[in-house]
Structure formats: structure tokens, C-alpha cells
Design an enzyme around this catalytic site. Structure first.
Site, PDB file in Angstrom:
ATOM      1  N   HIS A  73     -33.916 -22.564   6.148  1.00  0.00           N
ATOM      2  CA  HIS A  73     -35.078 -22.634   5.265  1.00  0.00           C
ATOM      3  C   HIS A  73     -36.407 -22.455   6.003  1.00  0.00           C
ATOM      4  O   HIS A  73     -37.380 -22.002   5.398  1.00  0.00           O
ATOM      5  CB  HIS A  73     -35.062 -23.942   4.477  1.00  0.00           C
ATOM      6  CG  HIS A  73     -34.143 -23.888   3.295  1.00  0.00           C
ATOM      7  ND1 HIS A  73     -34.512 -24.309   2.036  1.00  0.00           N
ATOM      8  CD2 HIS A  73     -32.869 -23.428   3.179  1.00  0.00           C
ATOM      9  CE1 HIS A  73     -33.499 -24.105   1.200  1.00  0.00           C
ATOM     10  NE2 HIS A  73     -32.497 -23.585   1.879  1.00  0.00           N
ATOM     11  N   ASP A  74     -36.457 -22.784   7.283  1.00  0.00           N
ATOM     12  CA  ASP A  74     -37.683 -22.533   8.037  1.00  0.00           C
ATOM     13  C   ASP A  74     -37.781 -21.066   8.432  1.00  0.00           C
ATOM     14  O   ASP A  74     -38.832 -20.446   8.300  1.00  0.00           O
ATOM     15  CB  ASP A  74     -37.740 -23.411   9.290  1.00  0.00           C
ATOM     16  CG  ASP A  74     -39.114 -23.391   9.952  1.00  0.00           C
ATOM     17  OD1 ASP A  74     -40.130 -23.418   9.228  1.00  0.00           O
ATOM     18  OD2 ASP A  74     -39.181 -23.342  11.187  1.00  0.00           O
ATOM     19  N   GLY A  87     -41.747 -16.904   9.541  1.00  0.00           N
ATOM     20  CA  GLY A  87     -40.414 -17.083  10.111  1.00  0.00           C
ATOM     21  C   GLY A  87     -40.207 -18.458  10.694  1.00  0.00           C
ATOM     22  O   GLY A  87     -40.551 -19.475  10.074  1.00  0.00           O
ATOM     23  N   ASP A  89     -41.395 -21.044  12.382  1.00  0.00           N
ATOM     24  CA  ASP A  89     -42.702 -21.528  12.852  1.00  0.00           C
ATOM     25  C   ASP A  89     -42.949 -23.003  12.545  1.00  0.00           C
ATOM     26  O   ASP A  89     -44.071 -23.499  12.683  1.00  0.00           O
ATOM     27  CB  ASP A  89     -43.829 -20.682  12.251  1.00  0.00           C
ATOM     28  CG  ASP A  89     -43.881 -20.745  10.728  1.00  0.00           C
ATOM     29  OD1 ASP A  89     -43.057 -21.478  10.123  1.00  0.00           O
ATOM     30  OD2 ASP A  89     -44.744 -20.062  10.134  1.00  0.00           O
ATOM     31  N   SER A  91     -43.088 -24.421   9.750  1.00  0.00           N
ATOM     32  CA  SER A  91     -43.854 -24.676   8.522  1.00  0.00           C
ATOM     33  C   SER A  91     -43.043 -25.451   7.489  1.00  0.00           C
ATOM     34  O   SER A  91     -43.623 -26.120   6.629  1.00  0.00           O
ATOM     35  CB  SER A  91     -44.362 -23.363   7.923  1.00  0.00           C
ATOM     36  OG  SER A  91     -43.289 -22.542   7.492  1.00  0.00           O
ATOM     37  N   HIS A 198     -21.964 -22.224   4.601  1.00  0.00           N
ATOM     38  CA  HIS A 198     -21.562 -23.153   3.537  1.00  0.00           C
ATOM     39  C   HIS A 198     -20.226 -23.813   3.859  1.00  0.00           C
ATOM     40  O   HIS A 198     -19.803 -24.731   3.145  1.00  0.00           O
ATOM     41  CB  HIS A 198     -21.484 -22.420   2.199  1.00  0.00           C
ATOM     42  CG  HIS A 198     -22.818 -22.047   1.652  1.00  0.00           C
ATOM     43  ND1 HIS A 198     -23.002 -21.119   0.657  1.00  0.00           N
ATOM     44  CD2 HIS A 198     -24.069 -22.478   1.978  1.00  0.00           C
ATOM     45  CE1 HIS A 198     -24.287 -20.996   0.386  1.00  0.00           C
ATOM     46  NE2 HIS A 198     -24.955 -21.805   1.187  1.00  0.00           N
ATOM     47  N   SER A 199     -19.578 -23.367   4.933  1.00  0.00           N
ATOM     48  CA  SER A 199     -18.355 -24.018   5.402  1.00  0.00           C
ATOM     49  C   SER A 199     -18.580 -25.501   5.671  1.00  0.00           C
ATOM     50  O   SER A 199     -17.652 -26.312   5.550  1.00  0.00           O
ATOM     51  CB  SER A 199     -17.870 -23.327   6.684  1.00  0.00           C
ATOM     52  OG  SER A 199     -16.899 -24.093   7.342  1.00  0.00           O
ATOM     53  N   ASP A 216     -16.455 -26.298   0.694  1.00  0.00           N
ATOM     54  CA  ASP A 216     -15.030 -26.069   0.927  1.00  0.00           C
ATOM     55  C   ASP A 216     -14.393 -27.421   1.229  1.00  0.00           C
ATOM     56  O   ASP A 216     -15.080 -28.447   1.281  1.00  0.00           O
ATOM     57  CB  ASP A 216     -14.770 -25.004   1.997  1.00  0.00           C
ATOM     58  CG  ASP A 216     -14.942 -25.481   3.434  1.00  0.00           C
ATOM     59  OD1 ASP A 216     -15.137 -26.691   3.671  1.00  0.00           O
ATOM     60  OD2 ASP A 216     -14.888 -24.641   4.346  1.00  0.00           O
ATOM     61  N   THR A 218     -13.073 -28.566   3.894  1.00  0.00           N
ATOM     62  CA  THR A 218     -13.149 -29.051   5.284  1.00  0.00           C
ATOM     63  C   THR A 218     -14.608 -29.013   5.776  1.00  0.00           C
ATOM     64  O   THR A 218     -14.928 -28.294   6.728  1.00  0.00           O
ATOM     65  CB  THR A 218     -12.265 -28.190   6.212  1.00  0.00           C
ATOM     66  OG1 THR A 218     -12.687 -26.810   6.114  1.00  0.00           O
ATOM     67  CG2 THR A 218     -10.800 -28.290   5.831  1.00  0.00           C
TER      68      THR A 218
END
Length: 301
Positions: A73-74, A87, A89, A91, A198-199, A216, A218
Site C-alpha cells: 500500500h505504500d 511510491g 516514500d 506516505s 494473499h497466501s 487460503d 495455510t
């Protein structure tokens, strides 16, 4: 004689100040890296602390998952039009202009890890931007099966929030998501590989009624179970009742743009690990000039 002492005293003050500039925490710390180009030893200390924070037994925990999420997300809101701005940074944690980035709906649930990252950056005298990326890389390599992401240090912090609309929406169409990632320089294979993060993820806010379900079966391990189970769900197969499949993941798993790449990771841990590492190594440099940074891969262990 007094003049000689005065000159000597001034020289010692200048030397002390130069030494302080080189090692002391400050807003310019990331630029003042070790002159020999080696990784500052503080990052080995950071990794030692993250080892205890991110592991519960032999599994990576919720804090580790949040650190990986925070890196996406950053860094991930960036696109190629921004070049060497935005990018990675910091923020996500520090952005207050034109709005508070952390308060946006897509960043809900990241408040705790953002606070921990800020505290660690203060404690060890690093930039928040570097701490976000290093913590994410540490979390990935600590999760059983996780690859080592080539990690460079030398980012500057920014209080300018990332432009809105740069992150994927879990309800968006496959074609829109593919186009969003293409604007960041990613191919279909890159996107399919990055989805594999997302594993280890769990959801809380997409559907509050199913809060804490994982993507998932695991979530404490970095493996390709996610690909098998998501594809099975997307094609009408059975789903583990403890697993929550994002609508966007289900769409991408069978889409014209990404489906074949997604399905190619089913049962192929090595192929996925290599593809993920390649894509992630580019993401964690978004908005930064690699030539002005130092390689801290050794600090990840």
C-alpha cells in the site's frame, strides 16, 4: 599557542559534527549512507527485532501479514508517470497532504502496523520509508517458504499522500485490474505472481461478517495453496469454510488477461517464488533511484 589550541578545538568540533552527520538519525539519514557502500549495521539489529515480532512458533503472524500489506500500500499506488516521486516514500504512515493517507478506506486495518513501523524508525534512526520496505521484506522471508526480496536502503520520507485510485479494488473487473498494474510496469505474469501475497493474508473489512478469514487454508506459510484453492472456487469447486476468496482474485484466476499465468503457479512453488521476487523487487524501488541506495539484502539473513 592559544591560536593553535583554538584551531585544534575547531577541528575537533568539525570532526565531531561530521561524524554525527554520518551516523546520527535525521531527516537526511537515508542519503548519508556508509561511504563504502555497505549496508549500515543498524539493519541487522532491526531484523533481529522483527524476528521476534513477526513469528508465532514456526508460523508468520498477523503483524507479519500486516507488514507485507503495508509495503504493497505504500509502494503500490505508484505508476510510471510519477517517475522518481511517490511510491515507496513512507506516505502511508506520514502522508497528511492533501489528506491523511492512512485514513483512507483502502488502508483501514493498517493503523497498528503503521504505528509499529514509525516507532521502529524512530528507535533505530531510519526513514519510515525504508522501514516499511525492510519490514515487508523481513516478513516475507520469515514466513515459511518465503523468498528473499532484494532490498535496498536509502529512501526519503514524504508527507505528501499518494494520489487516490492507485490501489486495486477487490470488487473491480479483471480487465481494469490488469490495466491498473500495466500502468505500474507489470505484466500479466507479474500481476499473477503478486496476487500470491494473499497466501498469507486475512480479511477483516471486505466482509465484516467473515472477519479474520484467510485467503487460503495455510495463512502462516508462503505457499501456492492459494492458487489451487482460489482457482477451484472460481471454477465452481469446493471451498474451505475458513477461507474467504476476494471477488477480484476469483475473476483474475480465470480471466483472459491473467488466467493462464495464475493457473501456471498451481502446484509450482519454485516458479511462483521466483516470479514473485522479481516483481516485488521492482515494486519496492518505485519512486526511487537504485543508484543512490545501498544493498541491505545481507541484513535479511
Amino acid at each position: 599557542m592559544r591560536r593553535s589550541y583554538l584551531v585544534l578545538a575547531c577541528s575537533l568540533i568539525l570532526y565531531a559534527n561530521a561524524t554525527k552527520l554520518h551516523y546520527a538519525p535525521s531527516a537526511e539519514w537515508p542519503r548519508v549512507v556508509k561511504k563504502d557502500g555497505s549496508c549500515p549495521p543498524v539493519w541487522t539489529q532491526v531484523k533481529a527485532e522483527l524476528n521476534t515480532l513477526f513469528m508465532t512458533g514456526n508460523q508468520c503472524n498477523d503483524l507479519a501479514r500486516a507488514a507485507i500489506h503495508a509495503t504493497f500500500h505504500d509502494c503500490g499506488s505508484w505508476d510510471t508517470t510519477q517517475k522518481l516521486t511517490g511510491g515507496c516514500d513512507g506516505s502511508l504512515v506520514l502522508g497528511v497532504t492533501p489528506d491523511v493517507e492512512l485514513a483512507r478506506s483502502e488502508n483501514k486495518g493498517l493503523e497498528a502496523i503503521a504505528g509499529k513501523i514509525k516507532d521502529l524508525a524512530t528507535k533505530y534512526g531510519t526513514s519510515v520509508a525504508d522501514m516499511v520496505v525492510f519490514a515487508g521484506s523481513a516478513a516475507i522471508v520469515l514466513c515459511p517458504g518465503g523468498p528473499k526480496i532484494q532490498t535496498f536502503i536509502g529512501r526519503k520520507d514524504s508527507t505528501t499522500s499518494a494520489p487516490s485510485g492507485g490501489l486495486p479494488d477487490v470488487f473491480d473487473s479483471a480487465s481494469n485490474l490488469f490495466n491498473l498494474f500495466a500502468k505500474k510496469g507489470f505484466s500479466a505474469q507479474d500481476l499473477a505472481a503478486l496476487l500470491g501475497a494473499h497466501s498469507t493474508s486475512t480479511q477483516k473489512f471486505v466482509d465484516p461478517a467473515q472477519a479474520n478469514k484467510s485467503q487460503d487454508s495455510t495463512p502462516g506459510q508462503w505457499d501456492v495453496t492459494y492458487y489451487k484453492e482460489t482457482y477451484s472456487f472460481a471454477t465452481g469447486g469446493k471451498k474451505d469454510p475458513g477461507v474467504f476468496v476476494f471477488a477480484s482474485d476469483s475473476k483474475l484466476a480465470t480471466s483472459n488477461e491473467v488466467g493462464l499465468e495464475f493457473q501456471g503457479f498451481i502446484g509450482n512453488q519454485g516458479r511462483w517464488a521466483g516470479s514473485f521476487a522479481s516483481a516485488m523487487e521492482r515494486m519496492v524501488l518505485f519512486g526511487n533511484d537504485k543508484s543512490e541506495m545501498v544493498d541491505c539484502n545481507s541484513a535479511l539473513g
